[in-house]
Scaffold this motif. Structure first.
Motif, PDB file in Angstrom:
ATOM      1  N   VAL A  45       3.217   2.839   4.825  1.00  0.00           N
ATOM      2  CA  VAL A  45       1.941   3.760   5.042  1.00  0.00           C
ATOM      3  C   VAL A  45       0.801   3.160   4.096  1.00  0.00           C
ATOM      4  O   VAL A  45       0.829   2.495   2.942  1.00  0.00           O
ATOM      5  N   SER A  46      -0.181   3.058   5.129  1.00  0.00           N
ATOM      6  CA  SER A  46      -1.631   2.780   4.662  1.00  0.00           C
ATOM      7  C   SER A  46      -2.691   3.386   4.112  1.00  0.00           C
ATOM      8  O   SER A  46      -3.252   3.051   3.581  1.00  0.00           O
ATOM      9  N   ARG A  47      -2.175   4.255   4.723  1.00  0.00           N
ATOM     10  CA  ARG A  47      -3.296   5.709   4.090  1.00  0.00           C
ATOM     11  C   ARG A  47      -2.717   7.156   4.496  1.00  0.00           C
ATOM     12  O   ARG A  47      -1.601   7.451   4.876  1.00  0.00           O
ATOM     13  N   GLY A 102      -5.230  -5.688  -0.194  1.00  0.00           N
ATOM     14  CA  GLY A 102      -4.663  -5.915  -1.476  1.00  0.00           C
ATOM     15  C   GLY A 102      -4.772  -4.753  -2.754  1.00  0.00           C
ATOM     16  O   GLY A 102      -3.627  -4.588  -3.353  1.00  0.00           O
ATOM     17  N   GLU A 103      -5.864  -3.998  -1.728  1.00  0.00           N
ATOM     18  CA  GLU A 103      -6.428  -2.986  -3.095  1.00  0.00           C
ATOM     19  C   GLU A 103      -5.640  -1.604  -2.539  1.00  0.00           C
ATOM     20  O   GLU A 103      -4.995  -1.228  -1.693  1.00  0.00           O
ATOM     21  N   ARG A 104      -5.220  -1.027  -3.463  1.00  0.00           N
ATOM     22  CA  ARG A 104      -4.382   0.378  -3.284  1.00  0.00           C
ATOM     23  C   ARG A 104      -5.770   1.845  -4.312  1.00  0.00           C
ATOM     24  O   ARG A 104      -5.341   1.076  -5.812  1.00  0.00           O
ATOM     25  N   GLN A 105      -5.700   2.706  -4.099  1.00  0.00           N
ATOM     26  CA  GLN A 105      -6.324   3.265  -4.726  1.00  0.00           C
ATOM     27  C   GLN A 105      -6.217   5.346  -4.202  1.00  0.00           C
ATOM     28  O   GLN A 105      -5.729   5.157  -3.033  1.00  0.00           O
ATOM     29  N   ILE A 106      -6.517   5.600  -5.221  1.00  0.00           N
ATOM     30  CA  ILE A 106      -6.376   8.027  -4.584  1.00  0.00           C
ATOM     31  C   ILE A 106      -6.869   7.996  -5.164  1.00  0.00           C
ATOM     32  O   ILE A 106      -8.081   7.713  -6.281  1.00  0.00           O
ATOM     33  N   ARG A 146      -6.324  11.368  -1.250  1.00  0.00           N
ATOM     34  CA  ARG A 146      -6.200  10.884  -0.886  1.00  0.00           C
ATOM     35  C   ARG A 146      -5.971   9.435  -1.496  1.00  0.00           C
ATOM     36  O   ARG A 146      -6.060   8.801  -2.339  1.00  0.00           O
ATOM     37  N   PHE A 147      -4.527   8.500  -0.624  1.00  0.00           N
ATOM     38  CA  PHE A 147      -4.365   7.376  -0.648  1.00  0.00           C
ATOM     39  C   PHE A 147      -4.568   6.518   0.134  1.00  0.00           C
ATOM     40  O   PHE A 147      -4.476   6.348   0.782  1.00  0.00           O
ATOM     41  N   ILE A 148      -5.655   5.226  -0.307  1.00  0.00           N
ATOM     42  CA  ILE A 148      -6.416   4.074   0.655  1.00  0.00           C
ATOM     43  C   ILE A 148      -5.588   3.120   0.329  1.00  0.00           C
ATOM     44  O   ILE A 148      -6.108   1.992  -0.891  1.00  0.00           O
ATOM     45  N   GLN A 149      -5.139   2.117   1.126  1.00  0.00           N
ATOM     46  CA  GLN A 149      -5.002   0.916   0.770  1.00  0.00           C
ATOM     47  C   GLN A 149      -5.853   0.202   1.678  1.00  0.00           C
ATOM     48  O   GLN A 149      -5.939   0.110   2.969  1.00  0.00           O
ATOM     49  N   GLU A 150      -6.692  -0.926   1.406  1.00  0.00           N
ATOM     50  CA  GLU A 150      -6.947  -1.399   2.286  1.00  0.00           C
ATOM     51  C   GLU A 150      -6.954  -3.273   1.846  1.00  0.00           C
ATOM     52  O   GLU A 150      -6.933  -3.633   0.666  1.00  0.00           O
TER      53      GLU A 150
END
Lengths: 342, 342
Positions: free
Chosen positions: B173-175, B278-282, B272-276
Motif C-alpha cells: 500500500v503506497s497511499r 523511503g519517506e512515509r508520513q501521515i 492520509r498516509f503517503i509513502q514516497e
C-alpha cells in the motif's frame, strides 16, 4: 518460516501472471507472513513443469518466459498428471486457473476434487466447478480439514467475499447489488456516448478486454456466477446456476441509455441478491439506478459491490484491478490468508 | 458451542448500544459462529453490574434499560472494580467503550492493560490508549497469546482495518486516503450550501451529531487517530499521535468551497498516509479533490477510505453506519472474528 508448496493448473494469462507475481512477492510473503512460497509444478492440458528437488528453491521462477515454448524448458514433462505433481510430500495449495466452463465445470472440478482429497488447500480463479458443484467441493474440503478459497472467481482484486464474510460478521445482509463484470460495464459506458452495442462490443474486443466469444460476459453469465458465489458465501444461500434469473446487455440500445440519462439515472448490469420476507432470490438484470444509488458513479471497466445490512448500514466496495495481475493478486491473498487462518 | 464471557467498560451511548446489540444477535452468533455470548459484567466510573452465577444465562440483558438508574438494579455493585469483574474463570473478551482521552489514554489504557495481562482478548472502541501506546498494548497482547482488535476505533462500521489487513494481504500500500470523521464531512457539505462554519457547527450540535466540545472532531484529532491506527496496522508504520501533521476545518470558508466547486472540485478533510521513496508520513489536511478522485462524491455524514496498491489497483470502501449501533456492530464483528481466528 513455513514452506508452502504450490501447484498451478492452467497456464493462460491468469496462471502466468500468478507465477510472475508469486515470484515477485516471495520476499514479502516470507518477511510479513512467515511463509516461503515454492512453485512445485505448473500444468496445462499438454503437460507440465515440475521442479526437481535439486532445483532452485524458488521453484519455477523462469516459467513465464518459458511458456510460449514449454518443451524447450528442462523441467517440462509432456503429459504430466496432477497426481504426479502433487506428489507424496507435505500438502500445499492447488492454484486453479484453468478456463471457466459453466457447462461441465471441467477440468477445474477434477483438479480441485483430486487436490482436496489429498489434503491440499485450493485457491481458485476458475468458476465452472464452483457454480455447478459448490456443496460437494465445500464438503470435501471440510472433510479433509482444508480450505477452499475463491476470491479470484468472485471479482478478483475487488474484495467481495472478504468484506461479506469478515467485515460483516454478525450482521444480516438483506440485499447485495454488484457491478461485477468489467467488460459489460465498459460497453454500457461507451454506449452512453451514443455508440451502438455491436460497435461497442467490437471495440472492446479490439482492445482486448472482451473475449472473441463474448457470451460469458455480455449475456450475464459471468455476473451470474459471481453473485451466486457471493450470495452463497455471505447470505448462506444454496443457489445453483440454474436458479439465477438472468439477462444480458445485447438488447440495450443507446436510446435506453439516453432516456435513463434524461431521467437522471444510469443503466447498469447488476447482479443482485434480494431477501424479502422469507423469499430469497438472485438475478442478473439491466437496471436503471438513480444518483443516490452507491453504484451510480461506477463507470468504465470498474467494478463494485454494495451490501445492505441491518446493523452496519450500507457498505460499498469499489475498484480493484480487473486484469490477470489483479486476479493473481487475489489468488495470492487467499493463499496468505489460508495460512493466517482467515 | 463455545461460551464467551464479555466484560464491558463504559456505559455511554456505545456501551449501551453494544449491550442491546449483543443481546439481539445472541442467537445468530450461536447458530452461525458457534459462540454463546454472555455479558458477565458492565462497568462505569461509579461501579458496575455483575451477573450472578444463578442469573439468566443471557447475563445482563435488561441492563440498557437499567442504566439511567443503575442503583435500582439488583446486580449493581457500587465501586465494582475491573479485577473483580474479570474474575478467575475462563478469560473472555474485554469490550472497551470508555470515552476517548487522547491526552492520558485513560481509563482505557489501565483497563486494557489489566485485561490483556489476565489473558483476556480486547475489542476496543476508545482510541486514546491505542494512539498513545499501541506498541506496548500490542506487545502485551502477543505475550499473553490474545488478540487486540479495534475496528470500533477505526471508523466503526466502515471496514477500514479488515480490508487493509485481510483483503490487501501481500499487496503493498503506497497511499491511503480517508474521509474518516462523519461530523466534519457533514459540516463541509452544509457549508457548500453557503452556510458559514460556525452556523454549520451549531446546527450539527443541535441535531446531536457534533459533541458539545467539538474539538476532537473539527480540529482533526479524530481523523488523525484513525489514519494513525490504520496506517500502523496496514502499512506497518510505527506512528504516534505527535507524528501527525494535522489541520482542522475551523478556517474553511464558504468562499473556499465555492471556489473549489467552480474548479470542479470538492473540499474534504482527508486523513492520509503517503509513502514516497523511503519517506512515509501521515497527515490530516483540508484538500480539494477533483471529480476523478474516489472520495469526490462522499458527502454528508458518510465516510470512506481508499487504498492505493501495487497489485490490486485502487480500492475504495464507503458507507457504514456512524451511530453508536454501528460502532457496537463493529465491536461485535471483532469479537466474532477473534474466535474464528481472523
Amino acid at each position: 518460516v513455513r514452506r508452502v508448496d504450490l501447484v498451478l493448473t492452467g497456464l493462460g494469462n491468469v496462471g502466468r501472471a500468478f507465477v510472475k507475481l508469486a515470484w515477485e512477492k516471495r520476499g514479502l510473503c516470507r518477511d510479513r507472513y512467515g511463509i516461503d512460497l515454492r512453485l512445485k509444478a505448473a500444468l496445462n492440458s499438454k503437460g507440465g513443469f515440475l521442479a526437481s528437488r535439486a532445483s532452485d528453491a524458488a521453484g519455477l521462477a523462469d516459467l513465464p518466459a518459458a511458456v510460449p515454448a514449454p518443451t524447450q524448458h528442462s523441467a517440462w514433462h509432456p503429459g504430466l498428471r496432477l497426481g504426479e505433481a502433487l506428489g507424496e510430500g507435505e500438502p500445499g495449495v492447488l492454484v486453479e486457473c484453468t478456463p471457466t466452463d459453466i457447462r461441465t465445470g471441467e477440468p477445474g472440478r477434477a483438479f480441485m476434487t483430486e487436490a482436496l482429497g489429498k489434503g491440499w488447500h485450493v485457491a481458485a480463479a476458475s468458476k465452472g466447478a464452483l457454480v455447478l458443484d459448490f456443496p460437494a467441493l465445500s464438503a470435501l474440503a471440510i472433510s479433509n480439514g482444508v480450505r477452499l478459497k475463491y476470491s479470484g472467481a468472485t471479482a478478483a482484486a475487488l474484495p467481495t467475499l472478504d468484506v461479506g464474510e469478515v467485515s460483516l460478521a454478525a450482521a444480516s445482509v438483506s440485499r447485495i447489488e454488484g457491478i461485477l463484470t468489467g467488460v459489460t460495464n465498459h460497453i454500457l459506458s461507451r454506449m452512453e456516448g451514443g455508440i451502438p452495442f455491436a460497435a461497442a462490443l467490437k471495440e472492446a474486443q479490439d482492445i482486448g478486454i472482451a473475449e472473441p466469444d463474448p457470451s460469458l460476459d455480455i449475456d450475464g453469465w459471468d455476473t451470474a456466477c459471481k453473485i451466486l458465489l457471493i450470495s452463497n458465501a455471505v447470505a448462506g444461500t444454496g443457489f445453483r446456476l440454474a436458479d439465477v434469473r438472468r439477462e444480458g446487455i445485447r438488447n440495450v440500445t443507446p436510446g435506453d441509455l439516453k432516456q435513463a440519462r434524461a431521467e437522471g439515472k444510469a443503466v447498469k448490469l447488476l447482479g443482485r441478491f434480494i431477501q424479502e420476507g422469507g423469499e430469497r432470490q438472485i438475478e442478473v438484470a439491466v437496471s436503471s439506478v438513480d444518483r443516490s444509488h452507491p453504484l451510480y458513479g461506477i463507470s468504465g471497466t470498474n467494478k463494485a459491490i454494495t451490501y445492505f445490512t441491518d446493523t452496519m448500514g450500507t457498505i460499498t466496495v469499489a475498484g480493484g484491478k480487473s486484469d490477470p495481475r489483479g486476479t493473481a493478486a487475489a489468488l495470492l491473498k487467499d493463499i496468505v490468508n489460508i495460512f493466517r487462518g482467515v
